[in-house]
Design a protein around this motif. Structure first.
Motif, PDB file in Angstrom:
ATOM      1  N   PRO A 119     -12.648  30.112  28.911  1.00 35.08           N
ATOM      2  CA  PRO A 119     -13.021  31.312  28.157  1.00 35.08           C
ATOM      3  C   PRO A 119     -13.763  30.955  26.863  1.00 35.08           C
ATOM      4  O   PRO A 119     -13.392  30.015  26.180  1.00 35.08           O
ATOM      5  CB  PRO A 119     -11.663  31.927  27.811  1.00 35.08           C
ATOM      6  N   LYS A 120     -14.830  31.704  26.589  1.00 36.37           N
ATOM      7  CA  LYS A 120     -15.552  31.520  25.331  1.00 36.37           C
ATOM      8  C   LYS A 120     -15.115  32.589  24.347  1.00 36.37           C
ATOM      9  O   LYS A 120     -14.321  33.470  24.689  1.00 36.37           O
ATOM     10  CB  LYS A 120     -17.061  31.646  25.577  1.00 36.37           C
ATOM     11  N   LYS A 121     -15.699  32.541  23.159  1.00 36.80           N
ATOM     12  CA  LYS A 121     -15.275  33.498  22.147  1.00 36.80           C
ATOM     13  C   LYS A 121     -15.561  34.932  22.599  1.00 36.80           C
ATOM     14  O   LYS A 121     -14.739  35.824  22.426  1.00 36.80           O
ATOM     15  CB  LYS A 121     -15.994  33.215  20.821  1.00 36.80           C
ATOM     16  N   VAL A 122     -16.732  35.121  23.222  1.00 40.24           N
ATOM     17  CA  VAL A 122     -17.102  36.476  23.634  1.00 40.24           C
ATOM     18  C   VAL A 122     -16.076  37.004  24.640  1.00 40.24           C
ATOM     19  O   VAL A 122     -15.695  38.183  24.612  1.00 40.24           O
ATOM     20  CB  VAL A 122     -18.536  36.511  24.201  1.00 40.24           C
ATOM     21  N   ASP A 123     -15.570  36.123  25.508  1.00 40.23           N
ATOM     22  CA  ASP A 123     -14.565  36.549  26.483  1.00 40.23           C
ATOM     23  C   ASP A 123     -13.271  36.959  25.778  1.00 40.23           C
ATOM     24  O   ASP A 123     -12.688  37.990  26.085  1.00 40.23           O
ATOM     25  CB  ASP A 123     -14.268  35.412  27.462  1.00 40.23           C
ATOM     26  N   ARG A 124     -12.864  36.118  24.820  1.00 37.84           N
ATOM     27  CA  ARG A 124     -11.625  36.437  24.101  1.00 37.84           C
ATOM     28  C   ARG A 124     -11.753  37.755  23.340  1.00 37.84           C
ATOM     29  O   ARG A 124     -10.841  38.574  23.331  1.00 37.84           O
ATOM     30  CB  ARG A 124     -11.268  35.300  23.148  1.00 37.84           C
ATOM     31  N   ASP A 125     -12.926  37.957  22.726  1.00 31.69           N
ATOM     32  CA  ASP A 125     -13.130  39.201  21.980  1.00 31.69           C
ATOM     33  C   ASP A 125     -13.037  40.414  22.891  1.00 31.69           C
ATOM     34  O   ASP A 125     -12.435  41.433  22.545  1.00 31.69           O
ATOM     35  CB  ASP A 125     -14.504  39.185  21.289  1.00 31.69           C
ATOM     36  N   LYS A 126     -13.657  40.280  24.077  1.00 30.58           N
ATOM     37  CA  LYS A 126     -13.635  41.430  24.998  1.00 30.58           C
ATOM     38  C   LYS A 126     -12.223  41.722  25.474  1.00 30.58           C
ATOM     39  O   LYS A 126     -11.815  42.879  25.574  1.00 30.58           O
ATOM     40  CB  LYS A 126     -14.545  41.133  26.197  1.00 30.58           C
ATOM     41  N   VAL A 127     -11.463  40.663  25.788  1.00 21.11           N
ATOM     42  CA  VAL A 127     -10.085  40.867  26.230  1.00 21.11           C
ATOM     43  C   VAL A 127      -9.306  41.603  25.145  1.00 21.11           C
ATOM     44  O   VAL A 127      -8.605  42.575  25.410  1.00 21.11           O
ATOM     45  CB  VAL A 127      -9.406  39.516  26.567  1.00 21.11           C
ATOM     46  N   GLU A 128      -9.510  41.155  23.911  1.00 20.66           N
ATOM     47  CA  GLU A 128      -8.807  41.797  22.803  1.00 20.66           C
ATOM     48  C   GLU A 128      -9.206  43.265  22.676  1.00 20.66           C
ATOM     49  O   GLU A 128      -8.368  44.145  22.511  1.00 20.66           O
ATOM     50  CB  GLU A 128      -9.150  41.052  21.519  1.00 20.66           C
ATOM     51  N   LYS A 129     -10.505  43.512  22.804  1.00 18.36           N
ATOM     52  CA  LYS A 129     -11.015  44.875  22.659  1.00 18.36           C
ATOM     53  C   LYS A 129     -10.377  45.810  23.692  1.00 18.36           C
ATOM     54  O   LYS A 129      -9.879  46.885  23.348  1.00 18.36           O
ATOM     55  CB  LYS A 129     -12.536  44.856  22.847  1.00 18.36           C
ATOM     56  N   TYR A 130     -10.372  45.386  24.958  1.00 16.73           N
ATOM     57  CA  TYR A 130      -9.883  46.297  25.990  1.00 16.73           C
ATOM     58  C   TYR A 130      -8.359  46.393  26.000  1.00 16.73           C
ATOM     59  O   TYR A 130      -7.802  47.423  26.392  1.00 16.73           O
ATOM     60  CB  TYR A 130     -10.438  45.902  27.354  1.00 16.73           C
ATOM     61  N   LEU A 131      -7.686  45.304  25.559  1.00 20.42           N
ATOM     62  CA  LEU A 131      -6.228  45.418  25.403  1.00 20.42           C
ATOM     63  C   LEU A 131      -5.915  46.479  24.359  1.00 20.42           C
ATOM     64  O   LEU A 131      -4.987  47.268  24.514  1.00 20.42           O
ATOM     65  CB  LEU A 131      -5.632  44.076  24.971  1.00 20.42           C
ATOM     66  N   GLY A 132      -6.729  46.514  23.299  1.00 20.13           N
ATOM     67  CA  GLY A 132      -6.540  47.528  22.275  1.00 20.13           C
ATOM     68  C   GLY A 132      -6.805  48.926  22.833  1.00 20.13           C
ATOM     69  O   GLY A 132      -6.065  49.866  22.569  1.00 20.13           O
ATOM     70  N   LEU A 133      -7.843  49.022  23.656  1.00 20.58           N
ATOM     71  CA  LEU A 133      -8.234  50.318  24.205  1.00 20.58           C
ATOM     72  C   LEU A 133      -7.127  50.922  25.068  1.00 20.58           C
ATOM     73  O   LEU A 133      -6.906  52.133  25.052  1.00 20.58           O
ATOM     74  CB  LEU A 133      -9.518  50.154  25.030  1.00 20.58           C
ATOM     75  N   VAL A 134      -6.426  50.091  25.821  1.00 23.64           N
ATOM     76  CA  VAL A 134      -5.345  50.634  26.652  1.00 23.64           C
ATOM     77  C   VAL A 134      -4.010  50.593  25.910  1.00 23.64           C
ATOM     78  O   VAL A 134      -2.975  50.900  26.485  1.00 23.64           O
ATOM     79  CB  VAL A 134      -5.198  49.883  27.995  1.00 23.64           C
ATOM     80  N   GLY A 135      -4.038  50.194  24.636  1.00 22.03           N
ATOM     81  CA  GLY A 135      -2.831  50.248  23.817  1.00 22.03           C
ATOM     82  C   GLY A 135      -1.822  49.161  24.119  1.00 22.03           C
ATOM     83  O   GLY A 135      -0.620  49.384  24.033  1.00 22.03           O
ATOM     84  N   LEU A 136      -2.314  47.982  24.489  1.00 22.69           N
ATOM     85  CA  LEU A 136      -1.380  46.895  24.797  1.00 22.69           C
ATOM     86  C   LEU A 136      -1.543  45.698  23.863  1.00 22.69           C
ATOM     87  O   LEU A 136      -1.065  44.609  24.175  1.00 22.69           O
ATOM     88  CB  LEU A 136      -1.572  46.427  26.247  1.00 22.69           C
ATOM     89  N   SER A 137      -2.218  45.892  22.726  1.00 26.23           N
ATOM     90  CA  SER A 137      -2.456  44.760  21.827  1.00 26.23           C
ATOM     91  C   SER A 137      -1.166  44.042  21.448  1.00 26.23           C
ATOM     92  O   SER A 137      -1.125  42.826  21.351  1.00 26.23           O
ATOM     93  CB  SER A 137      -3.133  45.234  20.549  1.00 26.23           C
TER      94      SER A 137
END
Lengths: 269, 440
Positions: A119-137
């Protein structure tokens, strides 16, 4: 069969001709022909065992023993895989598996990574973004078995969203979830639609179909109808979908199960 | 201490022991790792079947070559085991047999052929045949210098592959259909992982034998599974358990000359598994019993505080002392679960600072105890209100349910309940819901 004309002149998201699937000589899908529009929420409706999941799986090329022609986003399936996203049924995996929420969602990025899946930084950022979107951060570190049913479904949703696809196939994302998660999923689906994405969803609740889905496909092993919900969601069509098996059809199926008839005599395509 | 060091020194200085130890450690590393993935994929028994499927290959290559060349014998073992795996796939795909049946079938069928060939070789009077038996039960002591090379090469290769492709293997084990949906080469990865499994089986059979190699594959990850929910620590722990039991096994068999190494390794690992079964946090039996006991004890304490609360509620005299007989009487009338009240329990609550002893047989609440009593009664009444207002329970049925729920409601849930119902003042029986700071 009522055939609605495609909503706009644009390219169809899914186009199948003569799609048939056999499990153990038992036809699960029988000669399906349809073409779905782009940029819509499309519900797949039908009783249990109607082949809804099988339809999604065969659109993703995940089942053996299917015949027919398939065009996804106007191209052969294999050339557009990285523009698709598939959300399987929740029961299809072992939730006791020793893996964290974060790692499952990261799998959604694997399709865009190299052989070693670093995983690169962009991948980690996206995972974080969508985890936040579904409320699982707050749950990203948690083992997936220690979540509620609704949270588990949201993990799958996040994994699907993180693929940032153009066409989403979702297999019963609403099964076994709480009202809050259901609202959340519908909000996200509407957002996807407003971005011009297409979502094809296996759906169960007949009461709310017309409220949520502008387009539907009615299925019971064969295609009953497809098109705009206001045209197709009729009592006659529903009776045909849910009103038991047609006797000749089921007799033929039984005959097929017990005889070694080569498939090519059954399905000419 | 000196004795220990000299024992270790003599253990290590013996070249045979050194070879055996190195080989066994390498083997346990690769078998623990490949076994971990087999376990995750629900194929725990497949390894056993594949190990048994090596026997025909060993026998056939011995018959063809009429001599014991270790490399070629192992190659034969690999081929027949691979054939076994291929047949297993075929049987699964084209028959309606369940996976466990197919596994048992492959095991029995191949081992049957192998036993037949082995008996035939032994009866034929070929020279040098005696060594074949060691494949059945393993004979680590006969490992020599050349074997170390094979072990080093294969183990390092499998370790490297697994470390490099761990994410792919995890995806393959967790959700192969999703993998296929993103165009991931599931079959290739499956093939690689299966080949690694076969390799660790084949190099393992000389050490622990056909019959016991599956233990090397399955026990270390099963132990690890008890202790962790994380993939990384699961794999590491699995390797550690494999290596530790190998070390103990080799050591034990060294102590008693002539004792078999393989079985000792397996027995040690088995012991670790049983220990984990009893002790592992959350999943183990003892910690589960322990937390159950603690919950029960807490429930009793909370019930006791409730007794104090009810005695004080009418007259608002929360700090006046209560006599032992009054307390026993109220406690019995409360119809709580478990045995009757004991003086020792009151003393324990004194130690916690919730009660104060005021002379013989007299106890009163401390300020902290009063707060605890408030909390438990508040939860009880909030839950009763929730049941009647939101779940539409009849009012005469809510008490019983609240009696157990009051002990389970966490502070967060309580806060959510309170907020949802708008911080109510009275419960459905029109008694007051106690809150800190509010006086009666």
């Amino acid at each position: 069969m009522s055939l609605a004309s495609s909503s706009s002149g644009s390219l169809s998201s899914v186009k199948v001709r003569h799609l048939s699937v056999l499990y153990d000589r038992n036809p699960v899908l029988w000669d399906i022909d349809f073409s779905l529009p782009q940029g819509e929420l499309i519900g797949i409706i039908g009783p249990n065992g109607a082949g809804k999941s099988t339809l999604l799986k065969s659109l993703m090329g995940l089942v053996k023993g299917h015949s027919g022609e398939l065009k996804i986003l106007g191209h052969p399936l294999e050339s557009v895989r990285n523009r698709l996203s598939y959300l399987p049924q929740r029961e299809s995996v072992d939730w006791d598996f020793p893996i964290s929420v974060w790692d499952v969602v990261m799998m959604g990025r694997y399709g865009k990574m190299g052989l070693l899946k670093r995983p690169k930084k962009v991948d980690r950022d996206k995972v974080e973004k969508y985890l936040g979107l579904v409320g699982l951060s707050d749950y990203s570190d948690r083992q997936i078995g220690r979540l509620s049913g609704g949270q588990q479904q949201r993990v799958f949703l996040a994994r699907s969203l993180v693929q940032e696809a153009d066409l989403y196939f979702m297999d019963e994302p609403f099964s076994g979830i709480d009202a809050q998660t259901e609202r959340l999923i519908f909000e996200i689906l509407k957002k996807l639609r407003s971005e011009g994405k297409t979502v094809v969803i296996v759906f169960h609740n007949l009461q709310t179909v017309s409220q949520h889905f502008p387009w539907i496909v009615l299925l019971n092993k064969r295609l009953i109808a497809y098109g705009r919900t206001e045209d197709v969601f009729t009592e006659a069509n529903l009776r045909e979908t849910y009103g038991g098996e047609l006797s000749i059809f089921s007799d033929l199926r039984n005959k097929l199960r017990h005889q070694d008839l080569p498939n090519r005599y059954l399905f000419s395509s | 201490m000196d004795f220990f060091f000299s024992a270790v020194a003599s253990f290590w200085s013996d070249p045979t022991v050194r070879y055996v130890l190195i080989c066994c450690l390498l083997l346990s590393l690769s078998s623990s790792l490949t076994g971990s993935f087999a376990l995750l994929r629900g194929q725990a028994l497949l390894g056993d079947a594949l190990a048994h499927a090596t026997l025909p290959g060993v026998c056939i290559s011995f018959l063809l070559l009429a001599k014991k060349d270790m490399g070629l014998l192992l190659l034969g073992a690999f081929c027949s085991s691979a054939l076994g795996m291929w047949l297993w796939h075929i049987v699964l795909r084209y028959s309606r047999l369940k996976s466990d049946t197919a596994t048992a079938f492959i095991l029995a069928f191949f081992f049957g052929i192998g036993t037949f060939l082995l008996t035939w070789i032994q009866g034929s009077g070929m020279s040098l045949q005696s060594g074949l038996h060691r494949f059945l039960f393993g004979s680590a002591a006969s490992l020599v210098g050349d074997d170390v090379l094979i072990f080093v090469f294969t183990s390092v290769l499998s370790l490297l592959i697994i470390i490099l492709f761990r994410r792919d293997f995890i995806l393959l084990s967790f959700d192969p259909n999703f993998g296929r949906s993103i165009g991931f080469p599931i079959r290739v990865m499956d093939f690689i992982l299966s080949t690694l499994l076969l390799i660790s089986i084949v190099i393992g059979i000389q050490t622990v034998g056909i019959v016991l190699i599956s233990a090397m594959l399955i026990i270390p990850p099963s132990v690890a599974r008890f202790w962790t929910y994380r993939m990384g620590s699961f794999l590491l722990l699995s390797c550690f358990v494999g290596c530790f039991s190998t070390l103990c096994g080799v050591w034990l068999s060294y102590l008693g000359r002539g004792m078999p190494t393989g079985p000792w390794i397996v027995v040690t690992a088995g012991f670790l598994a049983f220990i984990s079964f009893f002790l592992a946090p959350r999943k183990g039996i003892l910690p589960r019993l322990w937390s159950n006991r603690r919950l029960k004890r807490r429930m009793r304490w909370e019930n006791l505080l409730k007794v104090f609360y009810h005695l004080a509620e009418r007259n608002e005299d929360f700090y006046s002392p209560r006599h032992w007989d009054t307390l026993v009487d109220s406690f019995t009338r409360g119809e709580f679960e478990g045995r009757s009240l004991h003086r020792k329990e009151l003393c324990k609550l004194c130690l916690r600072g919730w009660l104060v002893e005021n002379g013989k047989d007299l106890w009163s609440l401390s300020p902290e105890g009063k707060e605890q009593a408030y909390r438990i009664v508040r939860r009880h009444r909030l839950w009763e209100l929730y049941l009647t207002e939101y779940m539409h329970f009849p009012i005469d049925q809510v008490h019983k349910n609240a009696e157990s729920m009051e002990h389970l409601l966490s502070p967060e849930l309580e806060a959510r309940l309170d907020k949802k119902m708008g911080y109510p003042k009275r419960d459905p029986h029109q008694t007051r819901i106690p809150r800190e700071g509010s006086s009666f």
